[in-house]
Design a protein around this motif. Sequence first.
Motif, PDB file in Angstrom:
ATOM      1  N   TRP A 123       0.806  -1.218   0.000  1.00 40.35           N
ATOM      2  CA  TRP A 123       0.000   0.000   0.000  1.00 40.35           C
ATOM      3  C   TRP A 123       0.842   1.273   0.000  1.00 40.35           C
ATOM      4  O   TRP A 123       0.364   2.333  -0.420  1.00 40.35           O
ATOM      5  N   ILE A 124       2.104   1.183   0.431  1.00 43.72           N
ATOM      6  CA  ILE A 124       2.940   2.389   0.453  1.00 43.72           C
ATOM      7  C   ILE A 124       3.262   2.868  -0.962  1.00 43.72           C
ATOM      8  O   ILE A 124       3.205   4.073  -1.251  1.00 43.72           O
ATOM      9  N   ILE A 125       3.595   1.939  -1.869  1.00 42.67           N
ATOM     10  CA  ILE A 125       3.966   2.347  -3.229  1.00 42.67           C
ATOM     11  C   ILE A 125       2.814   3.040  -3.955  1.00 42.67           C
ATOM     12  O   ILE A 125       2.995   4.143  -4.499  1.00 42.67           O
ATOM     13  N   PRO A 126       1.599   2.456  -4.005  1.00 38.21           N
ATOM     14  CA  PRO A 126       0.517   3.186  -4.681  1.00 38.21           C
ATOM     15  C   PRO A 126       0.143   4.481  -3.985  1.00 38.21           C
ATOM     16  O   PRO A 126      -0.223   5.464  -4.648  1.00 38.21           O
ATOM     17  N   ALA A 127       0.243   4.510  -2.636  1.00 42.17           N
ATOM     18  CA  ALA A 127      -0.056   5.755  -1.918  1.00 42.17           C
ATOM     19  C   ALA A 127       0.959   6.839  -2.279  1.00 42.17           C
ATOM     20  O   ALA A 127       0.595   8.007  -2.504  1.00 42.17           O
ATOM     21  N   ALA A 128       2.236   6.456  -2.331  1.00 37.05           N
ATOM     22  CA  ALA A 128       3.276   7.425  -2.687  1.00 37.05           C
ATOM     23  C   ALA A 128       3.118   7.892  -4.132  1.00 37.05           C
ATOM     24  O   ALA A 128       3.278   9.082  -4.439  1.00 37.05           O
ATOM     25  N   LEU A 129       2.789   6.965  -5.024  1.00 34.24           N
ATOM     26  CA  LEU A 129       2.588   7.326  -6.425  1.00 34.24           C
ATOM     27  C   LEU A 129       1.414   8.292  -6.564  1.00 34.24           C
ATOM     28  O   LEU A 129       1.499   9.291  -7.290  1.00 34.24           O
ATOM     29  N   GLY A 130       0.325   8.001  -5.849  1.00 28.25           N
ATOM     30  CA  GLY A 130      -0.820   8.902  -5.880  1.00 28.25           C
ATOM     31  C   GLY A 130      -0.488  10.274  -5.328  1.00 28.25           C
ATOM     32  O   GLY A 130      -0.934  11.301  -5.861  1.00 28.25           O
ATOM     33  N   ALA A 131       0.304  10.305  -4.254  1.00 30.70           N
ATOM     34  CA  ALA A 131       0.689  11.585  -3.658  1.00 30.70           C
ATOM     35  C   ALA A 131       1.539  12.409  -4.629  1.00 30.70           C
ATOM     36  O   ALA A 131       1.354  13.627  -4.755  1.00 30.70           O
ATOM     37  N   LEU A 132       2.468  11.758  -5.338  1.00 28.92           N
ATOM     38  CA  LEU A 132       3.306  12.466  -6.301  1.00 28.92           C
ATOM     39  C   LEU A 132       2.479  13.048  -7.441  1.00 28.92           C
ATOM     40  O   LEU A 132       2.687  14.194  -7.862  1.00 28.92           O
ATOM     41  N   VAL A 133       1.535  12.254  -7.949  1.00 30.31           N
ATOM     42  CA  VAL A 133       0.687  12.740  -9.043  1.00 30.31           C
ATOM     43  C   VAL A 133      -0.178  13.905  -8.570  1.00 30.31           C
ATOM     44  O   VAL A 133      -0.345  14.909  -9.284  1.00 30.31           O
ATOM     45  N   THR A 134      -0.706  13.800  -7.359  1.00 34.80           N
ATOM     46  CA  THR A 134      -1.535  14.881  -6.824  1.00 34.80           C
ATOM     47  C   THR A 134      -0.723  16.151  -6.615  1.00 34.80           C
ATOM     48  O   THR A 134      -1.183  17.260  -6.925  1.00 34.80           O
ATOM     49  N   LEU A 135       0.493  16.003  -6.096  1.00 35.93           N
ATOM     50  CA  LEU A 135       1.370  17.170  -5.935  1.00 35.93           C
ATOM     51  C   LEU A 135       1.685  17.806  -7.279  1.00 35.93           C
ATOM     52  O   LEU A 135       1.757  19.035  -7.402  1.00 35.93           O
ATOM     53  N   GLY A 136       1.880  16.959  -8.297  1.00 35.20           N
ATOM     54  CA  GLY A 136       2.119  17.484  -9.632  1.00 35.20           C
ATOM     55  C   GLY A 136       0.949  18.312 -10.139  1.00 35.20           C
ATOM     56  O   GLY A 136       1.133  19.349 -10.793  1.00 35.20           O
ATOM     57  N   LEU A 166      -1.094  19.943  -8.246  1.00 36.06           N
ATOM     58  CA  LEU A 166      -1.185  21.146  -7.420  1.00 36.06           C
ATOM     59  C   LEU A 166      -0.197  22.223  -7.849  1.00 36.06           C
ATOM     60  O   LEU A 166      -0.528  23.412  -7.876  1.00 36.06           O
ATOM     61  N   PHE A 167       1.020  21.808  -8.187  1.00 37.30           N
ATOM     62  CA  PHE A 167       2.084  22.786  -8.417  1.00 37.30           C
ATOM     63  C   PHE A 167       2.616  22.789  -9.844  1.00 37.30           C
ATOM     64  O   PHE A 167       3.453  23.622 -10.191  1.00 37.30           O
ATOM     65  N   GLY A 168       2.163  21.858 -10.686  1.00 34.42           N
ATOM     66  CA  GLY A 168       2.637  21.812 -12.058  1.00 34.42           C
ATOM     67  C   GLY A 168       2.018  22.897 -12.919  1.00 34.42           C
ATOM     68  O   GLY A 168       1.012  23.518 -12.575  1.00 34.42           O
ATOM     69  N   THR A 169       2.638  23.117 -14.064  1.00 34.25           N
ATOM     70  CA  THR A 169       2.134  24.105 -15.022  1.00 34.25           C
ATOM     71  C   THR A 169       1.061  23.467 -15.887  1.00 34.25           C
ATOM     72  O   THR A 169       1.236  22.369 -16.406  1.00 34.25           O
ATOM     73  N   ILE A 170      -0.063  24.148 -16.040  1.00 38.03           N
ATOM     74  CA  ILE A 170      -1.142  23.631 -16.869  1.00 38.03           C
ATOM     75  C   ILE A 170      -1.558  24.683 -17.888  1.00 38.03           C
ATOM     76  O   ILE A 170      -1.317  25.874 -17.699  1.00 38.03           O
ATOM     77  N   GLN A 171      -2.168  24.235 -18.964  1.00 37.12           N
ATOM     78  CA  GLN A 171      -2.719  25.125 -19.964  1.00 37.12           C
ATOM     79  C   GLN A 171      -4.236  25.009 -19.910  1.00 37.12           C
ATOM     80  O   GLN A 171      -4.799  23.977 -20.250  1.00 37.12           O
ATOM     81  N   ALA A 172      -4.875  26.058 -19.503  1.00 34.18           N
ATOM     82  CA  ALA A 172      -6.320  26.028 -19.291  1.00 34.18           C
ATOM     83  C   ALA A 172      -7.085  25.746 -20.570  1.00 34.18           C
ATOM     84  O   ALA A 172      -8.214  25.262 -20.535  1.00 34.18           O
ATOM     85  N   THR A 173      -6.482  26.029 -21.727  1.00 33.37           N
ATOM     86  CA  THR A 173      -7.192  25.798 -22.986  1.00 33.37           C
ATOM     87  C   THR A 173      -7.480  24.326 -23.212  1.00 33.37           C
ATOM     88  O   THR A 173      -8.378  23.971 -23.967  1.00 33.37           O
TER      89      THR A 173
END
Length: 284
Positions: free
Chosen positions: A19-32, A34-41
């Motif tokens: 459960w640690i690996i999928p939880a960590a993977l999910g946390a990384l994707v969620t952080l991405g 939150l703070f990653g660059t997105i294009q609203a278009t």
Amino acid sequence: MTITLWLVRREFWENKAIWIIPAALGALVTLGSLFGTIQATFFDSTGEPPSMAGMMLLAFGALFFAAMSFYSYWYLLDCLYAERKDRSVLFWKSLPVSDTQTVLSKLLVALVAIPLVYFAADDATSLLVAFVLSVRTHSVLALWHPSVWLQLQAAWLYAIVTTAIWYLPITGWLLLVSAWARRAVILWSLVPPLGLMLAERLLLGTHAVSSVIADRLTGYASRAFSAPLPAGGWSAGQGFAAPTVWPLLNPTTFFSSPDTWLGALAGAVLIAATIQVRARRVDY
């Protein structure tokens, strides 16, 4: 049933990476998200549900499925080997738990419990990322389309069932290596098949073994899913229509294929051999 439940719990206690690996993977994707660059278009919610929503959910599913595959490979090789290596097998053999129950509990964890954990992690991550990106792009419906999400739930569950059946011979082989090998389990999982393929090629000039192994490793998608995307699927400038996922699932071909059940039979034989090897070993 009670013994099986406790044996499954034991696997989660001893293998926290389940459960640690999928939880960590999910946390990384969620952080991405939150703070990653997105294009609203890319997340315009006007008109038909955008293909970006379906593509994002599918990409997350593929990411978690790939991570699950790598971890399952390691878990199957380590689950019986580790208890011999640290000699905890002596304690477990002193309990009123049969070798059959032990091996089948590890098989259940590998084929059902681990996929369900990754399935849950993928779902939680998809919902969180959809919420975060919808807020960041000020578009509530940008990445949340219930029809798309529900279809991908069905696709996940279908994939769990069909991969468990299709890859049963590989699962059985990895368990057998885990129960038998004294060391270097990864090496022993690869050398015998490669040696058999090489010997056949050199002595007979044929490649039947390599064809069977290659088909088992790569032939799942062609049996379980329809190859072409139907009309209304993901394409440039076109939305993800509600019925798109269903035509991709091909249970009729999968469950009617002789290769599916011949492989399952071979897997059952290898699992039975694993039980016998664990029961008869005395060199702990």
